[in-house]
Every structure is written in structure tokens, then in C-alpha cells.
Design an enzyme around this catalytic site. Structure first.
Site, PDB file in Angstrom:
ATOM      1  N   SER A   1      35.142  23.604   5.129  1.00  0.00           N
ATOM      2  CA  SER A   1      35.154  23.991   6.541  1.00  0.00           C
ATOM      3  C   SER A   1      34.129  23.177   7.312  1.00  0.00           C
ATOM      4  O   SER A   1      33.049  22.871   6.792  1.00  0.00           O
ATOM      5  CB  SER A   1      34.831  25.478   6.689  1.00  0.00           C
TER       6      SER A   1
ATOM      7  N   TYR B   1      30.134  33.141   4.911  1.00  0.00           N
ATOM      8  CA  TYR B   1      31.239  32.180   4.839  1.00  0.00           C
ATOM      9  C   TYR B   1      30.713  30.748   4.866  1.00  0.00           C
ATOM     10  O   TYR B   1      31.107  29.904   4.051  1.00  0.00           O
ATOM     11  CB  TYR B   1      32.187  32.425   6.014  1.00  0.00           C
TER      12      TYR B   1
END
Length: 249
Positions: A142, A155
């Protein structure tokens, strides 16, 4: 551009929705034989099975949670039986949630790392005996890993860990001729965003679109394009890299 991956055997984790689904379909259309897994059954799995049947090829869908070691063992057993070898391994399965750090429960921290980081560790390690010289390991990370996002410390930490895992494995597995790279998506328009109301979607676009040089969200197909490149011989001398596919965020 569609690359020819005919004869390639591919394992993709988390392939029934969003980015993973786009990757599975792109690989199948490029001629690869794909085994993929999903956590929960439902229409997304059923419709993917129908799409793969229409594309053609001998593909397999397996129910498996990558955070559960026994499920990973089962997934790799299917890959061993059905594929024999894994030319391309795509670690895509993961979870996300939005929680203020001061309120973040340990259980949610552990759930996120177990799925996003430990899951990739388990899959790669168990798949190693099936990876031949020339294999390509691709992990979906990400853009958040290097940017940081409020309410997503857990995350972001898990995705940052994947960058370190990628760099280390590229050096360790390079002597075997195995390449290891990471694709880092920005804000991607997936089915999750599709669940928003028109008002919520407009607010979402206003919040994020101005951050991209291309002034739009990406699509799963555009992430799949980077994966196809890394799966092909066009990237034969690329390893240990993080490729940001984020529209110029």
C-alpha cells in the site's frame, strides 16, 4: 497491453474481490493457470468462478484464511496437486479497519498483522518448495506504508513490514533465481467503495482525488497491469523493488 503468460502457473491469495479479483482475471486472460483463495463464500466467489469459466482454462478456487496456518497448508496442497509448480505467487489477501490509535485494541492490531504480514510470510514459506528458478513473488502492499494514514496505524505498520520482507527475501532468494517485488496501490476504486451512497461517494472523492496528479482513483485492472509486468519476462532483472501505482499521489 496484455502480456502472454501461457503455460505459467499462478497462486493468488484473496482473489474474489477488489484488487485481487482484478489480478486473477487479468492473469487468466493472459493465459496463466490460476489457483486463488477466498475467506468467505458468496456471490463474489460464485461470479468469479463463472467469469473464469468463460475465460477458459483449468483454474481453482479454494476457501482459505491466510492468517490460519492449517488453511495455508491446505491451499499449498491444492497448488501442489493442481499446478505442480508455482511460477508466480501473488500475496494479495489482507484486511483493513479504521480505529484511532488510542482506542486500538490489541486484538485488532494482531488481526491486521496476522492477515497482512504474517499471512504473506506463511504463504511464501510454505510455497518455497514449489517455486522454480525464474519464479516471481509479488506482494500487494500500500502507498500508505510510506505515507502514513491517520486511524490506520495498524494497517500502515503491516504494509510497511511487507516492504522489509520484500527487500530481505529478494536478497536471500535471488541466488535461486527467484525475484521478489511489491506493488503499492494508492486509492483504488473497488467494490468496497461501490457500497457507498452517492453522497458518501462524493465526499470520499472530494477528500482523496485532489491528492492524485491524475485527479482520479485507480482501478483494480491498473494494479493488475503492474502485476502482469512483474509476472512476465519483461521484468526479469527487477527484484527487491516497490512499484507505486498511485496516480502520482
Amino acid at each position: 497491453m496484455q502480456l502472454d503468460l501461457a503455460g505459467k502457473n499462478v497462486l493468488v491469495t484473496g482473489g474474489s474481490r477488489g484488487i485481487g479479483r482484478g489480478i486473477v482475471l487479468a492473469l487468466a486472460r493472459a493465459g496463466a493457470t490460476v489457483v486463488t483463495c477466498y475467506r468467505s463464500s458468496g456471490e463474489a466467489v460464485d461470479s468469479l468462478e463463472r467469469e473464469l469459466k468463460n475465460i477458459g482454462g483449468d483454474h481453482r478456487l479454494v476457501q482459505a484464511d491466510v492468517s490460519v496456518p492449517a488453511d495455508v497448508e491446505q491451499l499449498i496442497d491444492v497448488a501442489r496437486t493442481h499446478l505442480g509448480r508455482i511460477d508466480v505467487l501473488v500475496n494479495n489477501a489482507g484486511v483493513i479497519s479504521h480505529v484511532p490509535f488510542a482506542e486500538l485494541p490489541l486484538e485488532e492490531w494482531q488481526r491486521t498483522l496476522d492477515n497482512n504480514l504474517t499471512g504473506s510470510f506463511l504463504v511464501i514459506q510454505k510455497a518455497l518448495p514449489l517455486l522454480p528458478e525464474g519464479a516471481s513473488v509479488i506482494t500487494v502492499g500500500s502507498r500508505a506504508a510510506v505515507a502514513g494514514i491517520p486511524l490506520r496505524a495498524h494497517y500502515t505498520a503491516s504494509k510497511a513490514g511487507l516492504i522489509g520482507l520484500t527487500r530481505s527475501l529478494a536478497k536471500e532468494l535471488g541466488r535461486r533465481g527467484i525475484r521478489v517485488n511489491l506493488v503499492a496501490p494508492g486509492v483504488i476504486d473497488t467494490d468496497e467503495e461501490g457500497k457507498l451512497s452517492d453522497e458518501e461517494r462524493a465526499a470520499y472523492a472530494e477528500k482523496y482525488q485532489h491528492m492524485m496528479a491524475l485527479t482520479r482513483f485507480g482501478t483494480p485492472a491498473e494494479i493488475a497491469g503492474a502485476v502482469l509486468f512483474l509476472a512476465s519476462s519483461l521484468s526479469a532483472y527487477i527484484t527487491g523493488e516497490t512499484i507505486h501505482v498511485d496516480g502520482g499521489m
